[in-house]
Write a protein that holds these residues in place. Structure first.
Motif, PDB file in Angstrom:
ATOM      1  N   ALA A 109     -14.133  13.596  -4.804  1.00 23.93           N
ATOM      2  CA  ALA A 109     -15.264  13.456  -4.079  1.00 23.93           C
ATOM      3  C   ALA A 109     -15.508  14.792  -3.987  1.00 23.93           C
ATOM      4  N   GLU A 110     -14.614  16.114  -2.780  1.00 30.01           N
ATOM      5  CA  GLU A 110     -15.277  16.433  -3.077  1.00 30.01           C
ATOM      6  C   GLU A 110     -15.491  17.698  -3.638  1.00 30.01           C
ATOM      7  N   ARG A 111     -15.055  18.241  -5.069  1.00 35.03           N
ATOM      8  CA  ARG A 111     -15.748  18.712  -6.105  1.00 35.03           C
ATOM      9  C   ARG A 111     -17.052  17.713  -6.846  1.00 35.03           C
ATOM     10  N   ALA A 112     -17.150  16.837  -6.692  1.00 37.54           N
ATOM     11  CA  ALA A 112     -18.091  16.262  -7.311  1.00 37.54           C
ATOM     12  C   ALA A 112     -19.619  16.543  -6.290  1.00 37.54           C
TER      13      ALA A 112
ATOM     14  N   VAL B 127     -21.411   7.862  -7.098  1.00 39.97           N
ATOM     15  CA  VAL B 127     -20.648   7.052  -5.998  1.00 39.97           C
ATOM     16  C   VAL B 127     -19.835   6.767  -6.335  1.00 39.97           C
ATOM     17  N   GLY B 128     -19.621   6.159  -7.795  1.00 42.33           N
ATOM     18  CA  GLY B 128     -17.884   5.818  -7.842  1.00 42.33           C
ATOM     19  C   GLY B 128     -16.953   6.845  -7.955  1.00 42.33           C
ATOM     20  N   THR B 129     -16.732   7.929  -8.256  1.00 44.94           N
ATOM     21  CA  THR B 129     -16.057   9.213  -7.348  1.00 44.94           C
ATOM     22  C   THR B 129     -15.896   9.078  -6.092  1.00 44.94           C
ATOM     23  N   THR B 130     -16.752   9.240  -5.397  1.00 42.89           N
ATOM     24  CA  THR B 130     -16.808   9.629  -4.134  1.00 42.89           C
ATOM     25  C   THR B 130     -16.494   8.363  -3.634  1.00 42.89           C
ATOM     26  N   THR B 131     -16.687   7.418  -3.705  1.00 37.69           N
ATOM     27  CA  THR B 131     -16.161   6.010  -3.127  1.00 37.69           C
ATOM     28  C   THR B 131     -14.684   5.728  -3.369  1.00 37.69           C
ATOM     29  N   TYR B 132     -14.312   5.756  -4.584  1.00 41.04           N
ATOM     30  CA  TYR B 132     -13.002   4.980  -4.795  1.00 41.04           C
ATOM     31  C   TYR B 132     -12.051   6.427  -5.625  1.00 41.04           C
ATOM     32  N   GLY B 133     -11.991   7.736  -5.863  1.00 39.73           N
ATOM     33  CA  GLY B 133     -11.994   8.180  -5.914  1.00 39.73           C
ATOM     34  C   GLY B 133     -10.931   9.982  -4.951  1.00 39.73           C
TER      35      GLY B 133
ATOM     36  N   MET C   8       1.021  -0.594   0.034  1.00 41.49           N
ATOM     37  CA  MET C   8       0.299   0.012   0.314  1.00 41.49           C
ATOM     38  C   MET C   8       0.247   1.004  -0.241  1.00 41.49           C
ATOM     39  N   THR C   9       0.383   1.994  -0.916  1.00 43.60           N
ATOM     40  CA  THR C   9       1.187   3.414  -1.022  1.00 43.60           C
ATOM     41  C   THR C   9       0.902   3.908   0.145  1.00 43.60           C
ATOM     42  N   ASP C  10       1.276   5.557   0.164  1.00 40.32           N
ATOM     43  CA  ASP C  10       1.236   6.712   0.657  1.00 40.32           C
ATOM     44  C   ASP C  10       0.139   7.455  -0.274  1.00 40.32           C
ATOM     45  N   ALA C  11      -0.425   7.539  -0.918  1.00 43.10           N
ATOM     46  CA  ALA C  11      -0.992   8.222  -2.003  1.00 43.10           C
ATOM     47  C   ALA C  11      -2.684   7.900  -0.666  1.00 43.10           C
ATOM     48  N   ASP C  12      -3.342   9.547  -1.236  1.00 43.69           N
ATOM     49  CA  ASP C  12      -4.777   9.611  -0.984  1.00 43.69           C
ATOM     50  C   ASP C  12      -5.656   9.046  -1.396  1.00 43.69           C
ATOM     51  N   PRO C  13      -6.414   7.649   0.313  1.00 44.01           N
ATOM     52  CA  PRO C  13      -7.337   6.497  -0.137  1.00 44.01           C
ATOM     53  C   PRO C  13      -8.727   7.115   0.102  1.00 44.01           C
ATOM     54  N   GLY C  14      -9.274   8.521  -0.106  1.00 46.29           N
ATOM     55  CA  GLY C  14     -10.166   8.729  -0.195  1.00 46.29           C
ATOM     56  C   GLY C  14     -10.854   9.327   1.000  1.00 46.29           C
ATOM     57  N   LEU C  15     -12.464   9.589   0.597  1.00 46.09           N
ATOM     58  CA  LEU C  15     -12.591   9.795   2.146  1.00 46.09           C
ATOM     59  C   LEU C  15     -13.305   8.558   2.801  1.00 46.09           C
ATOM     60  N   PHE C  16     -13.638   7.321   1.934  1.00 52.74           N
ATOM     61  CA  PHE C  16     -13.678   6.242   2.807  1.00 52.74           C
ATOM     62  C   PHE C  16     -12.169   5.423   3.020  1.00 52.74           C
ATOM     63  N   GLY C  17     -12.078   4.851   1.911  1.00 62.65           N
ATOM     64  CA  GLY C  17     -10.104   4.051   1.850  1.00 62.65           C
ATOM     65  C   GLY C  17     -10.658   2.803   2.183  1.00 62.65           C
TER      66      GLY C  17
ATOM     67  N   ALA D 186     -23.065   4.204   8.594  1.00 58.14           N
ATOM     68  CA  ALA D 186     -22.053   5.885   9.534  1.00 58.14           C
ATOM     69  C   ALA D 186     -21.616   6.215   8.480  1.00 58.14           C
ATOM     70  N   GLU D 187     -20.612   5.641   7.761  1.00 62.34           N
ATOM     71  CA  GLU D 187     -19.767   5.571   6.607  1.00 62.34           C
ATOM     72  C   GLU D 187     -20.590   6.761   5.718  1.00 62.34           C
ATOM     73  N   HIS D 188     -21.857   6.696   5.936  1.00 62.77           N
ATOM     74  CA  HIS D 188     -22.321   7.656   4.793  1.00 62.77           C
ATOM     75  C   HIS D 188     -22.730   8.710   5.108  1.00 62.77           C
ATOM     76  N   ARG D 189     -22.221   8.768   6.192  1.00 68.58           N
ATOM     77  CA  ARG D 189     -22.874  10.392   6.174  1.00 68.58           C
ATOM     78  C   ARG D 189     -21.453  11.407   5.722  1.00 68.58           C
ATOM     79  N   GLN D 190     -20.809  10.918   5.980  1.00 67.46           N
ATOM     80  CA  GLN D 190     -19.623  11.337   4.214  1.00 67.46           C
ATOM     81  C   GLN D 190     -20.545  11.783   3.145  1.00 67.46           C
ATOM     82  N   SER D 191     -21.204  10.666   2.657  1.00 70.33           N
ATOM     83  CA  SER D 191     -21.741  11.022   1.450  1.00 70.33           C
ATOM     84  C   SER D 191     -23.066  12.081   1.114  1.00 70.33           C
TER      85      SER D 191
END
Length: 282
Positions: free
Chosen positions: A77-80, A66-72, A1-10, A142-147
């Motif tokens: 995700a914030e832009r979307a 959904v794809g962007t906010t999950t895996y982007g 696993m790299t140190d790249a940004d995992p996004g909102l969920f990971g 609970a995770e989808h309080r983010q979305s």
């Protein structure tokens, strides 16, 4: 696993695993059926778009969000989310009975759309055979309080587990009805416009998806629409069969469909980020 940004969920989230499952398409149609039962919410759709002509585009835009906010990335995700909030701020709908004009970004309407979607994803995935513990199901909600935050909701007013979600649906049920707009959505989902050459495929494939999505709704939704559905145990068996068949399509084939959210996430984070059902229910 790299140190790249995992996004909102990971990759360690329930959302990361669950949203990779192909039954999410059935769940998305169920969500449309459920969302249409809120008259104020569905007017926001039918009065601001040519639903019948652009329904496929709307469905694909929702899937892309959904794809962007999950895996982007977090930035993507914030832009979307910002785009969705900007569009909603500009749209209004009118109550034909009272003449009241209201914004489609009313918190109560955004909350309904959110809860109908998350409940549909959770219900269909579980009933189709995806192994999910009770704790994981609560974690998913609970995770989808983010979305919810992304579309403009205060996360503190959004259900944080299945019990709170059930309480919300019980509270909102008196506001639900199968009005003219809901009937329009129902008619479209059963008979979407297609090219004449594709009508046979629509009859064979799409109608089965639409019927199964409708059948998986809660009993009160069937009562409002006025169309019967098989017994819940029968529907669960049908969902399990659908899940079994859809999961036989190799993931490497399914994930290559544009816009390739999952392959891009794996390229960014490494092979360990690969979503897999076996990571749930342990």
């Amino acid at each position: 696993m790299t140190d790249a940004d995992p996004g909102l969920f990971g990759p360690e989230s329930v959302t990361w695993q669950l949203h990779s499952d192909p039954v999410m398409w059935i769940a998305g149609v169920r969500a449309l059926y459920l969302q249409a039962l809120h008259p104020r919410a569905v007017r926001g759709v039918t009065q601001n778009s040519d639903f019948r002509r652009d329904a496929w585009g709307r469905l694909m835009r929702t899937a892309s969000f959904v794809g962007t906010t999950t895996y982007g990335t977090t930035e993507a995700a914030e832009r979307a989310g910002a785009r969705v909030r900007k569009i909603h701020r500009m749209l209004t709908a009118t109550d034909p009975d009272t003449g009241e004009r209201y914004g489609v970004d009313e918190p109560a309407l955004l909350l309904w759309v959110h809860c109908a979607e998350i409940d549909s994803y959770l219900q269909v995935s579980h009933r189709s055979g995806l192994r999910l513990t009770g704790a994981e199901a609560d974690r998913y909600v609970a995770e989808h309080r983010q979305s919810a935050r992304l579309v403009g909701l205060d996360p503190d007013v959004v259900p944080a587990d299945r019990a709170e979600m059930a309480e919300y649906f019980e509270k909102v049920r008196p506001d639900l009805a199968a009005g003219a707009e809901a009937r329009e959505v129902d008619d479209f989902l059963l008979r979407p416009p297609t090219h004449p050459l594709l009508v046979p495929a629509r009859e064979v494939l799409w109608r089965r998806v639409a019927h199964l999505a409708y059948a998986s709704l809660p009993p009160y939704a069937h009562e409002l629409y006025g169309r019967p559905a098989p017994a819940p145990a029968t529907v669960t068996r049908q969902l399990r069969l659908a899940g079994l068949l859809l999961r036989r399509i190799p993931a490497r084939v399914r994930w290559q469909l544009p816009p390739k959210h999952i392959p891009r996430a794996m390229a960014r984070l490494g092979p360990d980020a690969r979503p897999a059902p076996y990571k749930l229910g342990r």
